[in-house]
Design a protein around this motif. Structure first.
Motif, mmCIF file in Angstrom:
data_model
loop_
_atom_site.group_PDB
_atom_site.id
_atom_site.type_symbol
_atom_site.label_atom_id
_atom_site.label_comp_id
_atom_site.label_asym_id
_atom_site.label_seq_id
_atom_site.Cartn_x
_atom_site.Cartn_y
_atom_site.Cartn_z
ATOM 1 N N VAL A 174 66.787 38.983 11.491
ATOM 2 C CA VAL A 174 66.232 40.099 12.247
ATOM 3 C C VAL A 174 66.078 39.600 13.678
ATOM 4 N N ILE A 175 66.868 40.139 14.596
ATOM 5 C CA ILE A 175 66.866 39.696 15.981
ATOM 6 C C ILE A 175 65.790 40.463 16.750
ATOM 7 N N ARG A 176 64.996 39.726 17.484
ATOM 8 C CA ARG A 176 63.902 40.284 18.281
ATOM 9 C C ARG A 176 62.958 41.115 17.402
ATOM 10 N N TYR A 177 62.553 40.521 16.316
ATOM 11 C CA TYR A 177 61.696 41.201 15.342
ATOM 12 C C TYR A 177 60.279 41.373 15.906
ATOM 13 N N HIS A 178 59.725 40.294 16.460
ATOM 14 C CA HIS A 178 58.382 40.337 17.032
ATOM 15 C C HIS A 178 58.461 40.598 18.530
ATOM 16 N N SER A 179 57.336 41.054 19.085
ATOM 17 C CA SER A 179 57.280 41.310 20.525
ATOM 18 C C SER A 179 56.937 40.048 21.311
ATOM 19 N N ARG A 180 56.412 39.019 20.638
ATOM 20 C CA ARG A 180 56.139 37.736 21.268
ATOM 21 C C ARG A 180 56.643 36.625 20.346
ATOM 22 N N ARG A 181 56.562 35.371 20.810
ATOM 23 C CA ARG A 181 57.128 34.270 20.035
ATOM 24 C C ARG A 181 56.394 34.090 18.705
ATOM 25 N N ILE A 182 57.138 33.670 17.700
ATOM 26 C CA ILE A 182 56.607 33.488 16.350
ATOM 27 C C ILE A 182 55.815 32.181 16.288
ATOM 28 N N THR A 183 54.648 32.218 15.654
ATOM 29 C CA THR A 183 53.765 31.055 15.600
ATOM 30 C C THR A 183 53.615 30.464 14.196
ATOM 31 N N CYS A 184 53.824 31.253 13.142
ATOM 32 C CA CYS A 184 53.664 30.724 11.783
ATOM 33 C C CYS A 184 54.462 31.567 10.798
ATOM 34 N N LEU A 185 54.850 30.931 9.686
ATOM 35 C CA LEU A 185 55.609 31.577 8.616
ATOM 36 C C LEU A 185 54.978 31.224 7.278
ATOM 37 N N GLU A 186 55.117 32.139 6.303
ATOM 38 C CA GLU A 186 54.595 31.883 4.966
ATOM 39 C C GLU A 186 55.379 32.726 3.969
ATOM 40 N N PHE A 187 55.841 32.081 2.875
ATOM 41 C CA PHE A 187 56.500 32.802 1.795
ATOM 42 C C PHE A 187 55.453 33.342 0.823
ATOM 43 N N HIS A 188 55.785 34.482 0.215
ATOM 44 C CA HIS A 188 54.891 35.083 -0.778
ATOM 45 C C HIS A 188 54.839 34.185 -2.011
ATOM 46 N N PRO A 189 53.663 33.984 -2.612
ATOM 47 C CA PRO A 189 53.564 33.046 -3.749
ATOM 48 C C PRO A 189 54.241 33.510 -5.022
ATOM 49 N N THR A 190 54.435 34.823 -5.212
ATOM 50 C CA THR A 190 55.046 35.311 -6.461
ATOM 51 C C THR A 190 56.333 36.090 -6.209
ATOM 52 N N ASN A 191 56.409 36.839 -5.131
ATOM 53 C CA ASN A 191 57.612 37.608 -4.801
ATOM 54 C C ASN A 191 58.526 36.735 -3.946
ATOM 55 N N ASN A 192 59.652 36.330 -4.521
ATOM 56 C CA ASN A 192 60.509 35.354 -3.869
ATOM 57 C C ASN A 192 61.161 35.852 -2.590
#
Length: 579
Positions: A174-192
């Motif tokens: 997804v290009i230019r998804y956020h309006s500012r720079r991304i600071t953190c990521l996390e995967f869902h614990p049950t939904n892959n």
């Protein structure tokens, strides 16, 4: 008001004549009786005389003005086109990036290894296949704890190191998804297939990268930087987040409704010196506590069930310094690991948590960006510091005064970027594979790219460096999936999903529209999605005066692109052209 232009003020010459005199002189009478030809000649002589007088007076006034300026200290501006170094501010040389080549300042040590005597391009740690490993000193620290560890914990760790699985090809983005720079990521614990992302503006993104187009951005949760996210162990539909606005939010991912668990600035904005921002965050599942730390070195605890703060703030790092990382040991949750801007990573026992009671202090030469226990046994520690070093401690029961290994790696940046953090691969049974983005760019077939490095922490060897020729931004945030062979990358404002080559090709056969452009994007003529900049020149400090953002859920217009236009043949490390 119309613009005013500055004009040169010439002296005004006034010729005074005696008009009040009743009698005229004989000379005047003679002039009146002159023929017309002689009158014209005399008028021309008078005009030439007046012009000469005006020029002389202008020159005299200019000289006087220059003398007055010199007396007042105003000297005429002189422009010189000399080369000035941005690092040491001296003339005669330059420092910085020129394309993919980083030029060092000769007055400073090497930018990569921080040692004098050579430059980054000739640094021995840059050309070394092991990225410069400092081996562990031989020491005998056998204790009863070591035997307990080997019997109860290490027996579950595989002794045979399996082959590393490296996600090396872009599957979707997804290009230019956020309006500012991304600071953190996390995967869902049950939904892959669910990836959550936070940005500098405080927005929370929820993206189903399997469906690609199923994505949402919540903009009403925080009013500035979202620094950390954790899922509720008892309810995977609830997400806790810590932000620089001084609040801990509890968000329902289905409805997007958010509530505040704690606000460390109840009186609102009282000035930058008193404003508390929350950075490090983790959850202790045994005690049901949300642990969060601020920029003054203090630790707070919030009860998950009652949503109330328990106890007073505890000073765990030097007063007035940020605590940027918190993590509970995966095997023994009563052990807490913290790191901060006071150049230390510390281990704590939560059963007797008080100021100055740390079990061990791990010294670093500069700011510590992150510190993590190994994901399965919890006996190793991996830290990333701003001195371009990745440090590994092989056993928390051994001698922690010096690290087992130091790996030289380029992640010391001088831009407005999210800090680089080396993270474990949670699927690796040998607990030796780590991933981290690289700051100094490399010349890959004429393109200046910033690879993502996979490092074997047991030997320090570079296992793989992956890159995509169309990604020209810096990939500072990287997260490996806990169950699948997938990696998520946050590069500036865009999200990318990497898979292994075989799995990626199978997915592409089902759906070719795997690249989404959000909003406006300045696409370059060569097809690279590098029109956005990594630099973020806005101040990271809270600037909303303590006011909550009233923005609602943002829906972005998207357009899909075929992955075949984006995908190129992966580059191998052997094609790198070190300059």
């Amino acid at each position: 008001m119309p613009p005013q232009t500055r004009r040169m003020s010439f002296p005004r010459v006034v010729i005074e004549r005696d008009t009040d005199s009743e009698e005229s002189s004989s000379s005047e009478e003679e002039e009146e009786n002159l023929p017309p030809e002689e009158e014209e000649e005399e008028e021309e002589e008078e005009e030439e005389f007046l012009e000469n007088e005006i020029e002389e007076k202008v020159e005299e006034d200019c000289v006087v003005e220059e003398q007055e300026k010199k007396k007042k200290g105003k000297v005429p501006i002189t422009i010189s086109l000399k080369k000035v170094c941005k690092v040491c501010k001296r003339t005669g040389h330059e420092a910085g990036f020129k394309g993919a080549t980083y030029i060092d300042c000769p007055m400073k040590p090497c930018y990569l290894c921080k040692m004098p005597g050579h430059t980054t391009m000739t640094c021995p740690y840059r050309v070394s296949m092991e990225h410069g490993v400092v081996p562990a000193p031989k020491r005998n620290t056998r204790s009863p704890l070591d035997f307990v560890f080997e019997r109860q914990i290490k027996s579950n760790v595989s002794t045979i190191k399996p082959a590393f699985v490296i996600p090396n090809q872009i599957d979707c983005a997804v290009i230019r998804y956020h309006s500012r720079r991304i600071t953190c990521l996390e995967f869902h614990p049950t939904n892959n297939n669910i990836l959550l992302s936070g940005d500098k503006k405080g927005q929370l993104g929820v993206w189903d990268y399997d469906k690609v187009h199923d994505k949402t951005v919540y903009g009403n949760i925080h009013s500035c930087i979202l620094n950390n996210m954790r899922f509720n162990p008892a309810n995977d539909g609830t997400l806790y987040a810590a932000s620089s606005d001084g609040t801990i939010s509890c968000t329902d991912l289905e409805s997007g409704m958010s509530s505040s668990l704690m606000d460390v600035n109840p009186d609102g904005w009282q000035g930058a010196n008193t404003w508390r921002m929350l950075y490090g965050m983790d959850i202790n599942p045994d005690k049901g506590l949300v642990l969060v730390a601020d920029n003054f070195g203090c630790l707070y605890m919030v009860d998950v069930r009652s949503h109330n703060k328990t106890g007073e703030a505890i000073l765990i790092h030097k007063k007035g310094t940020k605590v940027v990382g918190l993590q509970c040991n995966p095997v023994q949750p009563e052990l807490l690991l913290s790191c901060g801007n006071d150049h230390f990573a510390r281990i704590w026992d939560m059963r007797k948590l008080e100021a100055g009671s740390s079990l061990a202090d791990l010294p670093h030469r500069r700011v510590v960006n992150s510190a993590y226990f190994s994901p399965q046994s919890g006996c190793k520690i991996l830290t990333t510091a701003q001195d371009n070093r990745i440090r590994i401690w092989d056993s928390i029961f051994g001698d922690l005064e010096t690290p087992s290994r130091e790996i030289v790696h380029s992640h010391d940046f001088n831009r407005h970027l999210t800090p680089f953090r080396a993270e474990w691969d949670p699927k690796d049974p040998s607990e030796s594979l780590a991933v981290i983005g690289r700051y100094i760019s490399e010349n890959y077939n004429g393109a200046a790219l910033h690879p993502i490095d996979f490092i074997d922490t047991s030997t320090g060897k570079l296992v793989a460096e992956i890159m995509e020729p169309n990604i020209t931004t810096i990939s500072s945030v990287n997260k490996l999936h806990p169950r699948d062979n997938v990696m998520a990358t946050g590069s500036s404002r865009s999200l990318f999903i990497w898979r292994t080559k075989d799995n990626s090709e199978l997915v592409q056969e089902k759906d070719e529209r795997r690249i989404i452009l959000c909003g406006k994007l300045s696409k370059k003529s060569n097809g690279k999605f590098g029109g956005e900049s990594d630099d973020d020149f806005d101040d990271d400090k809270f600037n909303s005066k303590g006011k909550k953002s009233n923005s609602k859920k943002r829906e972005t217009k998207t357009s899909s692109y075929s992955l075949n236009k984006f995908k190129t043949k992966p580059l191998k490390s052997s094609k790198r052209n070190p300059s």
